[in-house]
Design an enzyme around this catalytic site. Structure first.
Site, PDB file in Angstrom:
ATOM      1  CB  CYS A 142      31.277 -14.363 100.364  1.00 55.03           C
ATOM      2  SG  CYS A 142      32.141 -12.877  99.843  1.00 55.03           S
ATOM      3  CG  HIS A 178      34.065 -17.737  98.442  1.00 51.67           C
ATOM      4  ND1 HIS A 178      32.716 -17.560  98.236  1.00 51.67           N
ATOM      5  CD2 HIS A 178      34.620 -16.508  98.384  1.00 51.67           C
ATOM      6  CE1 HIS A 178      32.465 -16.277  98.065  1.00 51.67           C
ATOM      7  NE2 HIS A 178      33.608 -15.610  98.144  1.00 51.67           N
ATOM      8  CD  GLU A 216      31.598 -20.892  98.004  1.00 52.82           C
ATOM      9  OE1 GLU A 216      31.915 -21.220  99.165  1.00 52.82           O
ATOM     10  OE2 GLU A 216      31.272 -19.733  97.688  1.00 52.82           O
TER      11      GLU A 216
END
Lengths: 337, 197
Positions: B89, B180, B182
């Protein structure tokens, strides 16, 4: 060179997306701004988001009157000026202000004690919204209730508009110690804490019983807040407590707010375990907002590097004059428990 | 071995958690460290997390103060040494050469539009297909938060697309994602990245 396109259904407004937004602002500074020009200064200084307001808390204090959601023209002007996220405050319990802000396109709503309260009994059921909310808390119980209601992010309340950091420090200590003490509680004691935390939702029902002048106990299946019954609230609050105990931190991003006025204040809060900082009156009530804004951004990121802190804290001009938090007449942090 | 996560701002701990999970699954001996600056860099791979790209650009420091160009030169140098770099991002935005028609000395030659899907209320989750090699695609649940849109890729391979636009791009050892990983519990992308070392 390309592969197959997958356009299966998109999911909007999920808890993952709300919490994810809060994760992206970690390590950053969210600055109160009252117009497009200030928003631009904040963005250029490296703010991670701006908070659109009609008046900064120091002016709300000075001028008095009912403090409401900012004017929509103003928020819209700010939305059009900056590319960083724009947040705005709504009154505690004011569903309609929040709904308007959501429709306008603000990225996060702050259900804030800085504004006049709209509902004496309840906060907004934030699970009903597609955009994330941030809420203030003075201690673990307030935080757990806000998380139950769907807050995606937490912050200390501090004492807004004072420029005095003591209340934010107090709230962070209370939070950290509350979380640490959970380790020493048995499951039975945790259940009791959950009941005590949940009982705050029963205030309305209890007042109605008082008016009836009969003594009546609240039952497990009595609906006490929005669509939730007493048992459900107790169970959910217990789950949040268990998660907090296990993680040894709030299960949400937690920022500092309320009285942060200098780069050193920001670094102090970060060292206490805050994951970012809201600065309200501290920037635009100082003599050199551009420089101070940049310095607070640097100090929040490099809070553990005294050499950088020493450099950025130099030549900032006059800070906001402020008021000692213990001397303020209207204590904002007591709003919304 | 050592992996560095750039830790000036953004969702650093989420990347650290996922890297540690991937390391465990691969049974490798890799340390994950948070980097406060880019001087004395001695890692075998680098991750630039999600966050606010405008903020990150302002926080890049060396001893002579902050300068984004020095950071981009540093990225160029380590990518020449074939050190794998992953940006998610905001991290992807820092890697791109063209962002909102402004030109940077980035490593990925592509045109990126910040917040291309809109504001937070337009943030979304969706299943996408990853193509790590020619014969195999893998499903991945991608989370897009105020995500950038890659309008055009001038150089490199597209590892995944969504609605006709690239969402994962790789040029040599440099990977940019508009979403994302994560924020999920799926370590696929991390394992792929770690295997590039």
């Amino acid at each position: 060179m390309t592969n197959t396109i997958d356009t299966e259904g998109k999911i909007y407004g999920s808890e993952t997306l709300k919490k994810g937004f809060a994760s992206m602002v970690k390590g950053g500074v969210i600055m109160d701004v009252t117009n497009a020009e200030q928003a631009k200064i904040a963005e250029d200084a490296g703010a991670v988001a701006v908070m659109a307001l009609e008046r900064v808390p120091a002016d709300i204090r000075a001028e008095g009157g009912v403090a409401r959601m900012a004017s929509l023209e103003k928020i819209d002007e700010i939305l059009k000026t900056v590319t960083i996220p724009v947040m705005a405050k709504c009154r505690i319990g004011h569903y309609s202000e929040a709904r308007i802000l959501e429709t306008l396109g603000v990225d996060m709503v702050d259900e804030s004690e800085v504004l006049t309260m709209a509902d004496p009994f309840f906060h907004i059921n934030k699970k009903k919204f597609k955009i994330p909310f941030v809420c203030g808390a003075r201690e673990l119980g307030e935080a757990v209730r806000r998380i139950f209601e769907g807050a995606a992010m937490m912050r200390t309340k501090g004492e807004a508009g004072t420029g005095d950091v003591i209340e934010a420090v107090r709230h962070m200590h209370m939070m950290n110690e509350g979380i640490a003490q959970l380790k020493n509680l048995s499951d039975e004691e945790m259940q009791k804490v959950a009941v005590n935390y949940a009982n705050k939702y029963c205030k309305l029902t209890q007042e109605v019983y008082e008016k009836f002048e009969i003594s009546k106990e609240i039952k497990e299946d009595d609906v006490v807040f929005d669509e939730y019954n007493y048992k459900y609230i107790k169970d959910e609050i217990f789950k949040i407590l268990e998660e907090t105990k296990k993680l040894q931190r709030l299960p949400r991003v937690n920022f500092a707010a309320g009285g942060i006025a200098t780069p050193a204040d920001a670094a102090l809060m970060m060292n206490m375990g805050c994951e970012g900082v809201f600065v309200g009156s501290g920037i635009f009530k100082s003599s050199d907002p551009k420089k101070r804004a940049k310095a607070i951004v640097e100090a929040t990121s490099h809070y553990n590097e005294p050499k950088i802190l020493k450099e950025v804290a130099k030549n900032l001009g006059e800070g906001m004059k402020g008021t000692e938090a213990s001397k303020v007449i209207e204590v904002l942090q007591n709003r919304g428990i | 071995m050592k992996i560095g996560v750039f830790a000036l701002q953004g969702d650093v701990s989420e990347h650290v958690r996922m890297l540690n999970n991937a390391v465990k699954e691969l049974e490798k001996n890799i340390n994950v460290v948070e980097l406060r600056g880019f001087e004395n860099f001695n890692c075998d791979a680098l991750i630039i997390p999600g966050g606010e790209s405008t903020t990150m650009r302002k926080l890049m420091h060396d001893e002579n103060g902050n300068d984004i160009n020095k950071f981009l030169n540093f990225l160029g140098k380590i990518s020449d040494e074939e050190i794998p770099i992953l940006g998610t991002c905001a991290g992807l935005i820092l890697l791109a050469k063209n962002v909102d028609n402004k030109f940077y000395d980035g490593l990925l030659d592509m045109e990126v539009k910040r917040n291309g899907y809109g504001r937070q209320r337009e943030s979304f989750e969706a299943d996408v297909c990853l193509k790590f090699n020619l014969n195999k695609t893998e499903k991945f649940h991608a989370i897009f938060i105020r995500a950038p849109v890659i309008e055009k890729v001038h150089k490199g391979e597209i590892l995944a697309e969504f609605e006709g636009k690239a969402i994962a791009v790789k040029d040599k050892n440099v990977i940019g994602l508009t979403f994302h990983p994560e924020l999920t519990n799926d370590t696929k992308i991390y394992k792929y990245f770690l295997n590039l070392i």
